[in-house]
Scaffold this active site. Structure first.
Site, PDB file in Angstrom:
ATOM      1  N   HIS A 153       0.828  -1.220   0.000  1.00  0.00           N
ATOM      2  CA  HIS A 153       0.000   0.000   0.000  1.00  0.00           C
ATOM      3  C   HIS A 153       0.861   1.269   0.000  1.00  0.00           C
ATOM      4  O   HIS A 153       0.412   2.316   0.449  1.00  0.00           O
ATOM      5  CB  HIS A 153      -0.960   0.052   1.200  1.00  0.00           C
ATOM      6  CG  HIS A 153      -1.694  -1.226   1.441  1.00  0.00           C
ATOM      7  ND1 HIS A 153      -2.948  -1.483   0.936  1.00  0.00           N
ATOM      8  CD2 HIS A 153      -1.325  -2.358   2.115  1.00  0.00           C
ATOM      9  CE1 HIS A 153      -3.338  -2.706   1.308  1.00  0.00           C
ATOM     10  NE2 HIS A 153      -2.355  -3.253   2.013  1.00  0.00           N
ATOM     11  N   SER A 274      14.102  22.412 -15.483  1.00  0.00           N
ATOM     12  CA  SER A 274      12.884  23.179 -15.742  1.00  0.00           C
ATOM     13  C   SER A 274      13.279  24.513 -16.331  1.00  0.00           C
ATOM     14  O   SER A 274      14.311  25.081 -15.977  1.00  0.00           O
ATOM     15  CB  SER A 274      12.117  23.375 -14.433  1.00  0.00           C
ATOM     16  OG  SER A 274      11.250  24.495 -14.544  1.00  0.00           O
ATOM     17  N   LYS A 280      15.054  22.439 -10.224  1.00  0.00           N
ATOM     18  CA  LYS A 280      14.431  21.169 -10.575  1.00  0.00           C
ATOM     19  C   LYS A 280      15.375  20.177 -11.241  1.00  0.00           C
ATOM     20  O   LYS A 280      16.272  20.541 -11.976  1.00  0.00           O
ATOM     21  CB  LYS A 280      13.259  21.421 -11.534  1.00  0.00           C
ATOM     22  CG  LYS A 280      12.130  22.186 -10.898  1.00  0.00           C
ATOM     23  CD  LYS A 280      11.202  21.288 -10.133  1.00  0.00           C
ATOM     24  CE  LYS A 280      10.313  20.571 -11.104  1.00  0.00           C
ATOM     25  NZ  LYS A 280       9.262  19.830 -10.472  1.00  0.00           N
ATOM     26  N   GLU A 287       9.283   8.872 -16.447  1.00  0.00           N
ATOM     27  CA  GLU A 287       7.859   9.180 -16.642  1.00  0.00           C
ATOM     28  C   GLU A 287       7.390   8.727 -18.022  1.00  0.00           C
ATOM     29  O   GLU A 287       6.284   8.214 -18.186  1.00  0.00           O
ATOM     30  CB  GLU A 287       7.617  10.689 -16.478  1.00  0.00           C
ATOM     31  CG  GLU A 287       7.884  11.191 -15.073  1.00  0.00           C
ATOM     32  CD  GLU A 287       7.953  12.717 -15.039  1.00  0.00           C
ATOM     33  OE1 GLU A 287       6.894  13.343 -15.014  1.00  0.00           O
ATOM     34  OE2 GLU A 287       9.069  13.266 -15.051  1.00  0.00           O
TER      35      GLU A 287
END
Ligand code: ARG
Length: 455
Positions: A153, A274, A280, A287
């Protein structure tokens, strides 16, 4: 091609919806190989004259050179790769070219070309997965004993090792490679010679073309041979399952790279920045691997939907089989390569993972097991005692290993000092020596087996 029967050229819209050369040009090598095998067989069977066969083979060789050099003149007017090749052959060698299509149809031709392509794609996918497994094995071996939290979980559950976690993916990718191999074995039958749908009246030798093309045998039913695309569906299914595995690892890398987790880092050249936020570092590749699963399982659904309800034998619907397959295998190849690069380059933060491994009362099960083993408590009772102990530790703001013995004894008086030995994440991992468990010796044994299998 069918000018004898027709008196008008196709309308612009007819050609626009019908044309597939932009997509199926990728089958050129398979198309030429299939035609060469067919031509040799026709000559060997005395169906065409040897000098015509020689002229055809010479023309096909020139076309192969043109294709490889990128100079082949692809033309929309010729609909697909088969007609483009045939038209070019006619330009190159004249009359004998017209004999190549004896005892053959585009229906068995495309079924053959596509099978050859998908067969190669399965081989390449399985090979790529082996490379990914090797990269994961190197990391797993280096970090076979590096502690990290194991989750259920996404809540801290029990400590595991980073090596153990990575080896879970080695197993998954091993099964994925196995699925591609299984699909390949089942698809390896030759449709060529089924002709349009009913077979051929010429004395063709389908066993000979099967052998020439590396197929195990000819397909046994001509209708089936030209009308099913289950081989592509099976390959796409394997790809979709594999993409699901890749997406899970992609997701884990995304999570592990957050400052909140801080479990792993990737080098500059495998991350992005970024344009506005200078601090960043984004895991774009992970992804995108995660996202490719959408495209790949979408391709499977697309082809399943195209094929459902089609009457035997060939229908033009089946021309729509290629875009999803090409798209899925392109995406899969990219995803596997990107994941291999990330797997090889990622650096785990061992201290941070080890610190997290003990957090969240992750050794509570070890306490319960100790109560069963040492005090002979039934497991359900031990579970209850441990729950109360965790509650007390939480109230005091300490880990289980820091909870004073006196506090534990308020809950279960027979607990002794010896309990602390099992409450560290190291001890927890080391104790899980059951086959396939997270104990470093077990992890190393599995790594050794996989290294032998992949070498
Ligand atoms: N371009 C076609 C395809 O990909 C080739 C087969 C055409 N067959 C036919 N009967 N029109 O399916």
């Amino acid at each position: 091609m069918w000018g004898g029967r027709f008196s008008r050229k196709p309308a612009e819209i007819m050609q626009a919806i019908n044309v597939s050369i932009g997509v199926d040009r990728r089958l050129w090598a398979q198309d030429l190989t299939g035609s060469e095998a067919h031509c040799r067989m026709l000559a060997a069977q005395g169906i065409i004259r040897q000098e015509d066969a020689d002229a055809i083979l010479g023309g096909l060789a020139i076309i192969r050179e043109e294709m490889a050099a990128g100079t082949f003149p692809f033309r929309d007017a010729y609909e697909d790769v088969h007609m483009n090749v045939e038209a070019r052959l006619a330009e190159l060698i004249g009359d004998p070219s017209g004999r190549l299509h004896t005892a053959r149809s585009r229906n068995d031709q495309v079924a053959t070309d596509f099978r050859l392509w998908v067969r190669d794609a399965c081989d390449e996918a399985a090979e790529g997965l082996k490379g990914l497994q090797r990269a994961l094995l190197v990391q797993a071996e280096a970090h076979a004993d590096a502690l990290m939290p194991g989750f259920t979980h996404l809540q801290p559950a029990q400590p595991v090792t980073f090596g153990h976690h990575l080896m879970a993916y080695v197993e998954m990718f091993g099964r994925d490679a196995g699925r591609f191999a299984d699909a390949r074995a089942r698809m390896n039958e030759n449709p060529l010679g089924a002709a349009a749908l009913a077979g051929s009246p010429f004395p063709i030798d389908r066993h000979a073309t099967a052998a020439a093309l590396g197929f195990d045998r000819p397909m046994a039913n001509s209708l089936d041979a030209v009308s099913d695309r289950d081989f592509a569906l099976e390959a796409l299914s394997a790809a979709a399952i594999c993409a699901g595995h890749l997406s899970r690892l992609g997701e884990e890398i995304v999570v592990w790279m957050t400052p909140q987790f801080g479990f792993v880092s990737l080098p500059d050249d495998l991350t992005t920045g970024s344009s506005i936020m200078p601090q960043k570092r984004n895991p774009d590749a992970a992804e995108l691997v995660r996202a490719k699963a959408g495209r790949i399982s979408g391709s499977l659904v697309a082809l399943l939907t195209v094929m459902k309800g089609l009457p035997l034998a060939y229908s033009k619907d089946m021309q729509e089989d290629k875009p999803p397959v090409f798209e899925a295998f392109d995406a899969l190849g990219l995803a596997v390569s990107a994941m291999t690069a990330m797997a090889a380059a990622l650096t785990p933060n061992r201290e941070r993972m080890a610190a997290a491994a003990g957090a969240g009362f992750s050794t509570a099960t070890d306490l319960a097991d100790w109560l069963v083993r040492e005090l002979d408590l039934p497991f359900r009772r031990a579970h209850h005692v441990t729950g109360a102990t965790v509650k007390r530790a939480e109230e005091m703001g300490v880990d289980l290993g820091q909870l004073p013995l006196s506090e534990m004894q308020k809950i279960e008086p027979r607990i002794t000092e010896a309990v602390y030995k099992v409450l560290s994440p190291e001890a927890s991992c080391a104790s899980r020596t059951s086959y396939g468990g997270t104990a470093p010796e077990q992890v190393r044994a599995r790594i050794a087996e996989w290294k032998a299998r992949l070498s």
